[in-house]
Design a protein around this motif. Sequence first.
Motif, PDB file in Angstrom:
ATOM      1  N   LYS A  54       6.406 -16.142   6.478  1.00  0.00           N
ATOM      2  CA  LYS A  54       5.965 -16.205   5.087  1.00  0.00           C
ATOM      3  C   LYS A  54       6.384 -14.932   4.384  1.00  0.00           C
ATOM      4  CE  LYS A  54       1.325 -14.342   5.919  1.00  0.00           C
ATOM      5  NZ  LYS A  54      -0.132 -14.559   5.724  1.00  0.00           N
ATOM      6  N   LYS A  55       6.427 -14.984   3.043  1.00  0.00           N
ATOM      7  CA  LYS A  55       6.898 -13.830   2.278  1.00  0.00           C
ATOM      8  C   LYS A  55       5.942 -12.648   2.492  1.00  0.00           C
ATOM      9  CE  LYS A  55       8.271 -12.260  -2.333  1.00  0.00           C
ATOM     10  NZ  LYS A  55       9.616 -11.836  -1.946  1.00  0.00           N
ATOM     11  N   PRO A  56       6.452 -11.543   3.048  1.00  0.00           N
ATOM     12  CA  PRO A  56       5.575 -10.403   3.321  1.00  0.00           C
ATOM     13  C   PRO A  56       5.314  -9.566   2.063  1.00  0.00           C
ATOM     14  CG  PRO A  56       7.795  -9.894   4.019  1.00  0.00           C
ATOM     15  CD  PRO A  56       7.824 -11.328   3.510  1.00  0.00           C
ATOM     16  N   LEU A  57       4.198  -8.829   2.088  1.00  0.00           N
ATOM     17  CA  LEU A  57       3.816  -7.979   0.965  1.00  0.00           C
ATOM     18  C   LEU A  57       3.576  -6.560   1.426  1.00  0.00           C
ATOM     19  CD1 LEU A  57       1.203 -10.301  -0.837  1.00  0.00           C
ATOM     20  CD2 LEU A  57       3.568  -9.884  -1.536  1.00  0.00           C
ATOM     21  N   ILE A  58       3.891  -5.633   0.540  1.00  0.00           N
ATOM     22  CA  ILE A  58       3.593  -4.210   0.746  1.00  0.00           C
ATOM     23  C   ILE A  58       2.578  -3.792  -0.307  1.00  0.00           C
ATOM     24  CG2 ILE A  58       4.511  -1.877   0.360  1.00  0.00           C
ATOM     25  CD1 ILE A  58       5.285  -2.719   3.019  1.00  0.00           C
ATOM     26  N   ASN A  59       1.528  -3.102   0.111  1.00  0.00           N
ATOM     27  CA  ASN A  59       0.532  -2.608  -0.836  1.00  0.00           C
ATOM     28  C   ASN A  59       1.009  -1.315  -1.484  1.00  0.00           C
ATOM     29  OD1 ASN A  59      -1.247  -4.683  -0.212  1.00  0.00           O
ATOM     30  ND2 ASN A  59      -2.259  -3.527   1.401  1.00  0.00           N
ATOM     31  N   ILE A  60       0.912  -1.271  -2.814  1.00  0.00           N
ATOM     32  CA  ILE A  60       1.142  -0.030  -3.566  1.00  0.00           C
ATOM     33  C   ILE A  60      -0.186   0.367  -4.177  1.00  0.00           C
ATOM     34  CG2 ILE A  60       2.333   1.062  -5.497  1.00  0.00           C
ATOM     35  CD1 ILE A  60       4.209   0.442  -3.214  1.00  0.00           C
ATOM     36  N   ASP A  61      -0.708   1.523  -3.760  1.00  0.00           N
ATOM     37  CA  ASP A  61      -2.010   2.004  -4.211  1.00  0.00           C
ATOM     38  C   ASP A  61      -1.822   2.860  -5.463  1.00  0.00           C
ATOM     39  OD1 ASP A  61      -4.520   3.170  -4.578  1.00  0.00           O
ATOM     40  OD2 ASP A  61      -4.912   3.231  -2.419  1.00  0.00           O
ATOM     41  N   PHE A  62      -2.484   2.435  -6.571  1.00  0.00           N
ATOM     42  CA  PHE A  62      -2.294   3.120  -7.850  1.00  0.00           C
ATOM     43  C   PHE A  62      -3.234   4.314  -8.034  1.00  0.00           C
ATOM     44  CE2 PHE A  62       0.296  -0.430  -8.530  1.00  0.00           C
ATOM     45  CZ  PHE A  62       1.075  -0.229  -9.661  1.00  0.00           C
ATOM     46  N   ASP A  70       4.812   7.726 -19.838  1.00  0.00           N
ATOM     47  CA  ASP A  70       4.423   7.204 -21.144  1.00  0.00           C
ATOM     48  C   ASP A  70       3.868   5.785 -21.072  1.00  0.00           C
ATOM     49  OD1 ASP A  70       5.088   9.520 -22.361  1.00  0.00           O
ATOM     50  OD2 ASP A  70       7.094   8.885 -22.959  1.00  0.00           O
ATOM     51  N   SER A  71       4.625   4.864 -20.595  1.00  0.00           N
ATOM     52  CA  SER A  71       4.158   3.480 -20.508  1.00  0.00           C
ATOM     53  C   SER A  71       4.469   2.874 -19.147  1.00  0.00           C
ATOM     54  CB  SER A  71       4.801   2.633 -21.608  1.00  0.00           C
ATOM     55  OG  SER A  71       6.212   2.692 -21.519  1.00  0.00           O
ATOM     56  N   PHE A  72       4.682   3.738 -18.148  1.00  0.00           N
ATOM     57  CA  PHE A  72       5.033   3.283 -16.806  1.00  0.00           C
ATOM     58  C   PHE A  72       4.257   4.067 -15.749  1.00  0.00           C
ATOM     59  CE2 PHE A  72       8.788   2.017 -19.192  1.00  0.00           C
ATOM     60  CZ  PHE A  72       9.086   0.769 -18.676  1.00  0.00           C
ATOM     61  N   TYR A  73       3.945   3.368 -14.672  1.00  0.00           N
ATOM     62  CA  TYR A  73       3.589   4.017 -13.425  1.00  0.00           C
ATOM     63  C   TYR A  73       4.869   4.066 -12.583  1.00  0.00           C
ATOM     64  CZ  TYR A  73      -1.484   3.764 -14.085  1.00  0.00           C
ATOM     65  OH  TYR A  73      -2.774   3.929 -14.535  1.00  0.00           O
ATOM     66  N   VAL A  74       5.123   5.205 -11.956  1.00  0.00           N
ATOM     67  CA  VAL A  74       6.340   5.367 -11.166  1.00  0.00           C
ATOM     68  C   VAL A  74       5.963   5.671  -9.714  1.00  0.00           C
ATOM     69  CG1 VAL A  74       8.488   6.642 -10.868  1.00  0.00           C
ATOM     70  CG2 VAL A  74       7.614   6.217 -13.170  1.00  0.00           C
ATOM     71  N   TRP A  75       6.422   4.814  -8.823  1.00  0.00           N
ATOM     72  CA  TRP A  75       6.235   5.028  -7.389  1.00  0.00           C
ATOM     73  C   TRP A  75       7.534   5.530  -6.793  1.00  0.00           C
ATOM     74  CZ3 TRP A  75       8.753   3.051  -3.133  1.00  0.00           C
ATOM     75  CH2 TRP A  75       8.158   3.299  -1.889  1.00  0.00           C
ATOM     76  N   ASN A  76       7.430   6.558  -5.945  1.00  0.00           N
ATOM     77  CA  ASN A  76       8.606   7.132  -5.303  1.00  0.00           C
ATOM     78  C   ASN A  76       8.403   7.133  -3.800  1.00  0.00           C
ATOM     79  OD1 ASN A  76      10.338   9.512  -4.231  1.00  0.00           O
ATOM     80  ND2 ASN A  76      11.149   9.106  -6.282  1.00  0.00           N
ATOM     81  N   SER A  77       9.416   6.714  -3.073  1.00  0.00           N
ATOM     82  CA  SER A  77       9.282   6.592  -1.622  1.00  0.00           C
ATOM     83  C   SER A  77       9.034   7.939  -0.950  1.00  0.00           C
ATOM     84  CB  SER A  77      10.533   5.932  -1.030  1.00  0.00           C
ATOM     85  OG  SER A  77      11.687   6.726  -1.289  1.00  0.00           O
ATOM     86  N   SER A  78       9.513   9.029  -1.555  1.00  0.00           N
ATOM     87  CA  SER A  78       9.291  10.340  -0.944  1.00  0.00           C
ATOM     88  C   SER A  78       7.816  10.718  -0.942  1.00  0.00           C
ATOM     89  CB  SER A  78      10.107  11.412  -1.679  1.00  0.00           C
ATOM     90  OG  SER A  78       9.706  11.482  -3.046  1.00  0.00           O
ATOM     91  N   LEU A  79       7.075  10.233  -1.965  1.00  0.00           N
ATOM     92  CA  LEU A  79       5.632  10.483  -2.024  1.00  0.00           C
ATOM     93  C   LEU A  79       4.838   9.428  -1.252  1.00  0.00           C
ATOM     94  CD1 LEU A  79       5.190  11.428  -5.806  1.00  0.00           C
ATOM     95  CD2 LEU A  79       5.197  12.985  -3.849  1.00  0.00           C
ATOM     96  N   GLY A  80       5.296   8.181  -1.323  1.00  0.00           N
ATOM     97  CA  GLY A  80       4.531   7.088  -0.743  1.00  0.00           C
ATOM     98  C   GLY A  80       4.999   6.636   0.624  1.00  0.00           C
ATOM     99  N   TYR A  81       5.916   7.397   1.231  1.00  0.00           N
ATOM    100  CA  TYR A  81       6.491   6.965   2.508  1.00  0.00           C
ATOM    101  C   TYR A  81       5.431   6.778   3.589  1.00  0.00           C
ATOM    102  CZ  TYR A  81       9.744   6.753   6.426  1.00  0.00           C
ATOM    103  OH  TYR A  81      10.443   6.355   7.539  1.00  0.00           O
ATOM    104  N   SER A  82       4.512   7.729   3.695  1.00  0.00           N
ATOM    105  CA  SER A  82       3.495   7.649   4.752  1.00  0.00           C
ATOM    106  C   SER A  82       2.586   6.427   4.549  1.00  0.00           C
ATOM    107  CB  SER A  82       2.660   8.933   4.789  1.00  0.00           C
ATOM    108  OG  SER A  82       2.009   9.135   3.542  1.00  0.00           O
ATOM    109  N   ASP A  83       2.315   6.075   3.288  1.00  0.00           N
ATOM    110  CA  ASP A  83       1.498   4.887   3.024  1.00  0.00           C
ATOM    111  C   ASP A  83       2.213   3.621   3.467  1.00  0.00           C
ATOM    112  OD1 ASP A  83      -0.550   6.374   1.934  1.00  0.00           O
ATOM    113  OD2 ASP A  83       0.207   6.210  -0.109  1.00  0.00           O
ATOM    114  N   ILE A  84       3.525   3.590   3.258  1.00  0.00           N
ATOM    115  CA  ILE A  84       4.306   2.426   3.667  1.00  0.00           C
ATOM    116  C   ILE A  84       4.316   2.319   5.187  1.00  0.00           C
ATOM    117  CG2 ILE A  84       6.577   1.331   3.627  1.00  0.00           C
ATOM    118  CD1 ILE A  84       5.125   1.346   0.934  1.00  0.00           C
ATOM    119  N   ILE A  85       4.550   3.433   5.858  1.00  0.00           N
ATOM    120  CA  ILE A  85       4.610   3.441   7.318  1.00  0.00           C
ATOM    121  C   ILE A  85       3.312   2.932   7.932  1.00  0.00           C
ATOM    122  CG2 ILE A  85       4.844   4.919   9.360  1.00  0.00           C
ATOM    123  CD1 ILE A  85       7.430   4.531   7.833  1.00  0.00           C
TER     124      ILE A  85
END
Length: 290
Positions: A54-62, A70-85
């Motif tokens: 089934k289509k897998p999902l990754i959680n992005i914690d805001f 200004d009008s965007f949230y920006v996620w960067n893998s260098s900051l969120g890498y440990s959360d993904i792992i």
Amino acid sequence: MILTKLSKPYISTVKFGINKVNIPEEHVVFNAKNNQLKVSVKGQGFSLLQYYLKKPLINIDFTKNITKMDSFYVWNSSLGYSDIISQFDKDIEVLNINPDTLKFRYDVNVIKKIPVVLNEQVKFSQGYDLIEHYQLMPDSIKIIGPESLIEEIASIETDTLFLKDIKNNIAINLPLRMPEVADEIKFSSNSILVSAEVGKFTEGSLKVPIQIKNVPANIKIKYFPKKVNVSFYTSLQNFNTVKIEDFMVECDFSEVSEKQHYLIPKIVKKPENVRNVKMGQELIEYIITE
């Protein structure tokens, strides 16, 4: 053979959809169709098989490892890498994450209260009807979302209530028809309770006196008939409470044209617990006596 292949290590690139979690309540984050992560992983076939069932999902914690612009949230893998792992099993090695940046457009939430509109196609058994109006619980709901999306939402409709041959009281949970932008809006409720008291109805009639208004002081008139038959439809439980004085029928003499020799009666007062009120006389004849 299949079991042997699944026990071997593989390197695979898997497309993960984004599951947005812990979004600040004052903001709404729009879904972007191209927002996904391609994650290259290494592991045994058994471990990787789950991502293809089934289509897998990754959680992005805001609330962490994300930057607000200004009008965007920006996620960067260098900051969120440990959360993904941390979201992968220990026997799976994450080799690469692409793209390294995700942007989520957001807007400020507003709260709006809108009425619920009932759609119904209810047919009652002969001689039965609603005692009073349908009761909706709740009769309005709150919607929370970006102003640009909810400013034109003036009300919300229910699914259609289909009933027939009804002679008993009604109490039914009815879903609301969610608008196309429902994914971007929070609703205080997605259904309502529709209730109504149903009772036996009957017809009745009364002879109601006719009152004439706006007759000039320098003339007198005679008119016929003095009373008019008024028919109505009401519940059996209310029938004996309906009185002549609950009705008022008037003719306005100021509305009579020069060559007109009749008055037009109008019902200007009737009780709330009757319906289908009709008069048996459309014209009242009159003569001027002096």
